[in-house]
Motif scaffolding. Sequence first.
Motif, PDB file in Angstrom:
ATOM      1  N   LEU A 270       0.842  -1.200   0.000  1.00 40.75           N
ATOM      2  CA  LEU A 270       0.000   0.000   0.000  1.00 40.75           C
ATOM      3  C   LEU A 270       0.872   1.243   0.000  1.00 40.75           C
ATOM      4  O   LEU A 270       2.035   1.218   0.386  1.00 40.75           O
ATOM      5  CB  LEU A 270      -0.894   0.017   1.247  1.00 40.75           C
ATOM      6  CG  LEU A 270      -1.928  -1.101   1.357  1.00 40.75           C
ATOM      7  CD1 LEU A 270      -2.651  -1.001   2.684  1.00 40.75           C
ATOM      8  CD2 LEU A 270      -2.916  -1.016   0.216  1.00 40.75           C
ATOM      9  N   SER A 271       0.263   2.353  -0.418  1.00 40.32           N
ATOM     10  CA  SER A 271       1.001   3.612  -0.424  1.00 40.32           C
ATOM     11  C   SER A 271       1.123   4.131   1.004  1.00 40.32           C
ATOM     12  O   SER A 271       0.504   3.610   1.929  1.00 40.32           O
ATOM     13  CB  SER A 271       0.251   4.647  -1.266  1.00 40.32           C
ATOM     14  OG  SER A 271      -0.976   4.967  -0.618  1.00 40.32           O
ATOM     15  N   VAL A 272       1.909   5.190   1.152  1.00 32.33           N
ATOM     16  CA  VAL A 272       2.074   5.805   2.467  1.00 32.33           C
ATOM     17  C   VAL A 272       0.719   6.285   2.977  1.00 32.33           C
ATOM     18  O   VAL A 272       0.344   6.064   4.129  1.00 32.33           O
ATOM     19  CB  VAL A 272       3.067   6.979   2.386  1.00 32.33           C
ATOM     20  CG1 VAL A 272       3.098   7.754   3.673  1.00 32.33           C
ATOM     21  CG2 VAL A 272       4.453   6.453   2.046  1.00 32.33           C
ATOM     22  N   PHE A 273      -0.015   6.920   2.079  1.00 28.94           N
ATOM     23  CA  PHE A 273      -1.341   7.424   2.447  1.00 28.94           C
ATOM     24  C   PHE A 273      -2.218   6.295   2.964  1.00 28.94           C
ATOM     25  O   PHE A 273      -2.853   6.402   4.018  1.00 28.94           O
ATOM     26  CB  PHE A 273      -2.000   8.082   1.225  1.00 28.94           C
ATOM     27  CG  PHE A 273      -3.300   8.777   1.540  1.00 28.94           C
ATOM     28  CD1 PHE A 273      -4.479   8.050   1.664  1.00 28.94           C
ATOM     29  CD2 PHE A 273      -3.344  10.140   1.721  1.00 28.94           C
ATOM     30  CE1 PHE A 273      -5.681   8.680   1.962  1.00 28.94           C
ATOM     31  CE2 PHE A 273      -4.532  10.785   2.014  1.00 28.94           C
ATOM     32  CZ  PHE A 273      -5.708  10.056   2.147  1.00 28.94           C
ATOM     33  N   GLU A 274      -2.249   5.198   2.197  1.00 30.70           N
ATOM     34  CA  GLU A 274      -3.128   4.092   2.573  1.00 30.70           C
ATOM     35  C   GLU A 274      -2.694   3.424   3.865  1.00 30.70           C
ATOM     36  O   GLU A 274      -3.515   2.924   4.625  1.00 30.70           O
ATOM     37  CB  GLU A 274      -3.194   3.055   1.449  1.00 30.70           C
ATOM     38  CG  GLU A 274      -4.064   3.483   0.293  1.00 30.70           C
ATOM     39  CD  GLU A 274      -5.477   3.817   0.733  1.00 30.70           C
ATOM     40  OE1 GLU A 274      -6.016   3.128   1.627  1.00 30.70           O
ATOM     41  OE2 GLU A 274      -6.040   4.790   0.201  1.00 30.70           O
ATOM     42  N   ASN A 275      -1.383   3.412   4.104  1.00 25.33           N
ATOM     43  CA  ASN A 275      -0.905   2.861   5.366  1.00 25.33           C
ATOM     44  C   ASN A 275      -1.456   3.686   6.521  1.00 25.33           C
ATOM     45  O   ASN A 275      -1.988   3.168   7.495  1.00 25.33           O
ATOM     46  CB  ASN A 275       0.624   2.884   5.409  1.00 25.33           C
ATOM     47  CG  ASN A 275       1.227   1.568   4.992  1.00 25.33           C
ATOM     48  OD1 ASN A 275       1.321   0.641   5.795  1.00 25.33           O
ATOM     49  ND2 ASN A 275       1.623   1.460   3.750  1.00 25.33           N
TER      50      ASN A 275
ATOM     51  N   ALA B 166      -6.186   2.327   9.593  1.00 21.82           N
ATOM     52  CA  ALA B 166      -6.977   2.182  10.819  1.00 21.82           C
ATOM     53  C   ALA B 166      -8.332   2.860  10.680  1.00 21.82           C
ATOM     54  O   ALA B 166      -9.317   2.434  11.269  1.00 21.82           O
ATOM     55  CB  ALA B 166      -6.219   2.771  12.002  1.00 21.82           C
ATOM     56  N   LEU B 167      -8.374   3.928   9.894  1.00 20.85           N
ATOM     57  CA  LEU B 167      -9.638   4.642   9.737  1.00 20.85           C
ATOM     58  C   LEU B 167     -10.522   3.943   8.709  1.00 20.85           C
ATOM     59  O   LEU B 167     -11.739   3.927   8.842  1.00 20.85           O
ATOM     60  CB  LEU B 167      -9.366   6.086   9.304  1.00 20.85           C
ATOM     61  CG  LEU B 167      -8.461   6.880  10.243  1.00 20.85           C
ATOM     62  CD1 LEU B 167      -8.241   8.289   9.726  1.00 20.85           C
ATOM     63  CD2 LEU B 167      -9.037   6.908  11.653  1.00 20.85           C
ATOM     64  N   ARG B 168      -9.892   3.351   7.709  1.00 18.88           N
ATOM     65  CA  ARG B 168     -10.687   2.664   6.692  1.00 18.88           C
ATOM     66  C   ARG B 168     -11.400   1.462   7.280  1.00 18.88           C
ATOM     67  O   ARG B 168     -12.560   1.189   6.943  1.00 18.88           O
ATOM     68  CB  ARG B 168      -9.809   2.213   5.520  1.00 18.88           C
ATOM     69  CG  ARG B 168      -9.313   3.355   4.673  1.00 18.88           C
ATOM     70  CD  ARG B 168      -9.226   2.953   3.205  1.00 18.88           C
ATOM     71  NE  ARG B 168      -8.556   3.994   2.437  1.00 18.88           N
ATOM     72  CZ  ARG B 168      -9.163   5.074   1.971  1.00 18.88           C
ATOM     73  NH1 ARG B 168     -10.444   5.250   2.201  1.00 18.88           N
ATOM     74  NH2 ARG B 168      -8.484   5.967   1.294  1.00 18.88           N
ATOM     75  N   VAL B 169     -10.700   0.725   8.142  1.00 20.34           N
ATOM     76  CA  VAL B 169     -11.366  -0.452   8.687  1.00 20.34           C
ATOM     77  C   VAL B 169     -12.470  -0.056   9.662  1.00 20.34           C
ATOM     78  O   VAL B 169     -13.330  -0.860   9.994  1.00 20.34           O
ATOM     79  CB  VAL B 169     -10.379  -1.417   9.379  1.00 20.34           C
ATOM     80  CG1 VAL B 169      -9.371  -1.930   8.396  1.00 20.34           C
ATOM     81  CG2 VAL B 169      -9.733  -0.790  10.569  1.00 20.34           C
ATOM     82  N   ARG B 170     -12.452   1.214  10.115  1.00 19.65           N
ATOM     83  CA  ARG B 170     -13.546   1.687  10.940  1.00 19.65           C
ATOM     84  C   ARG B 170     -14.613   2.364  10.088  1.00 19.65           C
ATOM     85  O   ARG B 170     -15.569   2.921  10.599  1.00 19.65           O
ATOM     86  CB  ARG B 170     -13.021   2.692  11.971  1.00 19.65           C
ATOM     87  CG  ARG B 170     -12.275   2.048  13.117  1.00 19.65           C
ATOM     88  CD  ARG B 170     -11.535   3.106  13.922  1.00 19.65           C
ATOM     89  NE  ARG B 170     -10.828   2.565  15.053  1.00 19.65           N
ATOM     90  CZ  ARG B 170      -9.717   1.853  14.990  1.00 19.65           C
ATOM     91  NH1 ARG B 170      -9.201   1.567  13.812  1.00 19.65           N
ATOM     92  NH2 ARG B 170      -9.120   1.401  16.083  1.00 19.65           N
ATOM     93  N   ARG B 171     -14.398   2.318   8.782  1.00 21.45           N
ATOM     94  CA  ARG B 171     -15.370   2.857   7.824  1.00 21.45           C
ATOM     95  C   ARG B 171     -15.698   4.328   8.046  1.00 21.45           C
ATOM     96  O   ARG B 171     -16.856   4.726   8.017  1.00 21.45           O
ATOM     97  CB  ARG B 171     -16.667   2.045   7.852  1.00 21.45           C
ATOM     98  CG  ARG B 171     -16.437   0.580   7.569  1.00 21.45           C
ATOM     99  CD  ARG B 171     -17.736  -0.147   7.352  1.00 21.45           C
ATOM    100  NE  ARG B 171     -17.548  -1.574   7.350  1.00 21.45           N
ATOM    101  CZ  ARG B 171     -16.936  -2.264   6.413  1.00 21.45           C
ATOM    102  NH1 ARG B 171     -16.428  -1.651   5.364  1.00 21.45           N
ATOM    103  NH2 ARG B 171     -16.804  -3.568   6.510  1.00 21.45           N
ATOM    104  N   LEU B 172     -14.692   5.126   8.252  1.00 19.92           N
ATOM    105  CA  LEU B 172     -14.942   6.563   8.373  1.00 19.92           C
ATOM    106  C   LEU B 172     -15.192   7.159   7.001  1.00 19.92           C
ATOM    107  O   LEU B 172     -14.845   6.580   5.978  1.00 19.92           O
ATOM    108  CB  LEU B 172     -13.735   7.251   9.018  1.00 19.92           C
ATOM    109  CG  LEU B 172     -13.864   7.475  10.536  1.00 19.92           C
ATOM    110  CD1 LEU B 172     -13.765   6.159  11.257  1.00 19.92           C
ATOM    111  CD2 LEU B 172     -12.822   8.425  11.031  1.00 19.92           C
ATOM    112  N   ALA B 173     -15.763   8.352   6.969  1.00 24.94           N
ATOM    113  CA  ALA B 173     -16.056   9.024   5.702  1.00 24.94           C
ATOM    114  C   ALA B 173     -14.758   9.431   5.029  1.00 24.94           C
ATOM    115  O   ALA B 173     -13.762   9.735   5.668  1.00 24.94           O
ATOM    116  CB  ALA B 173     -16.928  10.244   5.956  1.00 24.94           C
TER     117      ALA B 173
END
Lengths: 327, 292, 377
Positions: free
Chosen positions: C90-95, C99-106
């Motif tokens: 994954l990119s730096v951004f995605e790294n 944690a926020l993506r798996v919590r499904r934030l906007a």
Amino acid sequence: MSAGSESPAVAAATAAAGGGRLADALGPRLTRRIGIATTLPTQLLLIFIIAFPTLVTVYISLTAWTPLDGITWVQAYTSWSWFDNYIEIFQDGRLGGAILRTLFIVAVAVTSEFLLGFGLALLFVDKFAFRPIYYSLFLLPMMVVPAVSGYMFLILFQSTGPINQLISFVTGHPFEMVWLTNRTTATIAVIAADVWQWTPMMFLILLAGLIGVPQDQIKAARLLGASWGQILTRISLPRIRAVIVIAIGIRFIEALKLFDVMFIMTKGGPGVATETLSLYIYKRTFGDLEWAYVAAIGLTIVIVMSLAAIATLSAVRRIKARRAAAA
Amino acid sequence: MKSFLQILLPLRFLRHLLLLLALFAALFPIAWMASMAFKPMAEWTAASGDLTWLPKAPTLGNFQYIFTGVSDDYPSSTAMEKTAWRPIIASLLVSGIGTLIATIAGTLAAYGFSRFDRGRGLPLVLAQQRLFPPLAVIIPVMIMWAYLDLIDSWWGLALIYGIVTLPFAFWLMLTFLDEVPVELEEAALIEGARPYRVFLRVTLPLVKPALATTLLFVFILNWSDYVLALMLTREQWVTIPVFMNDLNSAQTGQLYGAKAALGLIAIVPPMIVGMLIQKHLVRGLTFGALKQ
Amino acid sequence: MSSIDLIGLGKSFNAVTAVKDLTLSVRDKEFIALLGPSGCGKTTTMNMIAGIETPTTGEIRFNGIDISRIAPNRRNIGFVFQNYAIFTHLSVFENLAFALRVRRLARREIDRRVREIAALMQLSDRLDWPSSRLSVNEMQKLAIGRSAIAEPAIFLLDEPLSNVDAAFRVFMRAELKRIQRTLQQTMVYVTHDQTEAMSLADRIAVLDRGLLQQFDTPAAVYNRPRNTFVARFMGSPAMNLLEGNLVGLNGAMVFEAGAKGRLRLDLGEAERLANAGAKQRILLGIRPEDILLARPDAGEEGLTLPINFIEPIGPRTILHLGDSAAELKVVTGKRVPYRIGEAVKLVMPAERRRYFDPASGLSLDAGGERSGQHGQA
């Protein structure tokens, strides 16, 4: 690697001779000689098996010769027919049918093998009691001689065979399907035999890929809040994309050559219901003895597959280059 | 830490259940054939209505048949002149020699490619060789073999086996050789040793397990061949899978019991060998793209 | 609030006991170090706090609540691995965003917070890079940022600075403290480097072979070690430990060290030792930098030993003294006008002397800190 005490001329000559990891220690001439010597046996064998057969194939395919003519192949020119055979390929309905059937069977079989193999691999990823023993046992179907597995499944799918018995047992009703004389069920039986034999290979390769996913990253993902499903989709699957492609690709290519099991179980029957490409070629070769036509088919297959391989490789290279450039 | 399938008790139970089901499916056909190998004719002919899982009256009649041509268990009309001895020896011999040819040529070529950057087209050509269905290219081979009088000869079959499995030997040894550091050979060469001695005394001992793996892997491939043997043998050098075709009789049809017995014998060597080289199967099957 | 309580924590792997009966409490917003040699159980302890390992015995509480049944992905902790475990695909951004993506934030929220954290970690201009392209130092910052973004109350770090280069290590120490104060987190830091622990931690828990040796402020652990293990582990070079006998002489208690000489104990020392029930054989401990050098014929009281080896290390010099092997080391910043083989008198000020029981290894300075299992500083 070396002491770097060579003159530029020697270095250039070494590079021209093909370099290589031991080139520095040996000098250009010796490198060349040994390089040639070691690869010679293989190259001779390759030339042996490629050169003459290709010439023969091209030659015969342009004639209408069959062994029934009574003359040797060398004199095949007497029935010269230019590209008639090749034109016939495109008009041959039965060939088209065989190709489609092959693609269908291979698609279904490989997909099933992938899904089952992947599922099995998922079960195996973490340690559990007796895992090594289970693992070794699951590899066994792959080691069985394909021809023998053909006989095994022939026996299993007999109308009085154990598969019918099992189904009767499970459903409670007597089940007496004659598998191999019915178009649909014969296809199913043949696919089943292939899936049985080669799912372990998918399992093997996919498991190696899954285990290769660094444990630390999985732990890190977990601690960052990911559920197991999220770990699978965000970490494991993306990382084993390459492995999946390799597994499916290799299995697909091998499956296209399907012959042993099908020959023994159905010989293409009933009718042409399970006649795959290889079986069709077999029948034209040994049944009808139309060798010239089969030679044309063979050459066409070789050309088509080689082009497909080249196209895939260059596509892969382009993707890699694009990825490297984007970084 | 919890595993992919949580350690909650019901799920752990589920995993084992699934595994046992899968194991059953994987081993059943083999077990069935093993059982059938010991069943008397009465229990496996189509006429028998009630199929049993284990032989009711286990017998060695099937084995007797394939090894002597007659069997107390079979009607005399089934008597055959040929026995399975020759095909077994044929399989062993032809697979063995073919394996040696493939491994020797392949290892040398891999060494040349790895250390001397020679034969740059080889990996691709050899991989390409595996693309084509054997039947598509069999006719010219048959013609050639007939011309060279190689049909139905052990060296003819061994030769084609060697050629056809050469890619595997090459790729396998290449990945192993690439992992061996070149410094040792370099040191030996700099000290004045002749290159062929370096290969024999330095390189080969280092790759002994790799060599064993390659030999065994290629042997399984050769042993399992059907098409080539079918095409290129007639009477004398029929191998085991082809011989199984002959186990028929006019009256009773396919002699399943005999085929099961011979089949059982046939699959034992590759299974044992496969167990021995388990660790490297992934490498062999994916042409070195993956390691285990 | 994010305190951590370890109560009787223990972990065994079959026959091997990694952690035994560990009890300590970390206060909210405190920065503590788990310090000890490899195999002492510090990483296992941390894994248990994180939930990666399950304790064999004992309890772990966050804010007084037993969390042993809570899955690791629900404990809301930050964890930095020794080798970072960056998601290299994954990119730096995605790294950072993980944690926020798996919590499904906007999406917008994720974007804002990623950029915020990137700024804090000075990775803003690397956001689109594939994470595998980062330098080791940048990866380390990414590992920290990735865990910090979810604003965990507790942060666990497993030897995060062992792979980075020396200059960066010094820089990152300061950065880590700064981040901890900014984000107001409770931090548990595993390390085998006692210098690092001393410079970073509010309190240090010293572990050896699964057992807690001492849990106290850096000063206390350094100056008032609870046993010989801690005494030897802290400080570089380690504290000197000298065997000798306690004898009475002319109405005073004397430390007798054979041919090397004797030291008279002052009243305070004698009282402490008597109260602690000191036996005749005793270990004297003194830090190399606390010893003063004098000529053998000088008037002050001290022990005399020959110089074995002289090790100049820049502004300071380490003297190894002893007959055959180095028995004592002295560190001095002053000029050393002695040569190898010469005998030197070592003056050991009473207030810097520590005593240990040779059999148990325990400190006999009862008048000092009773620090230990329950970490009251």
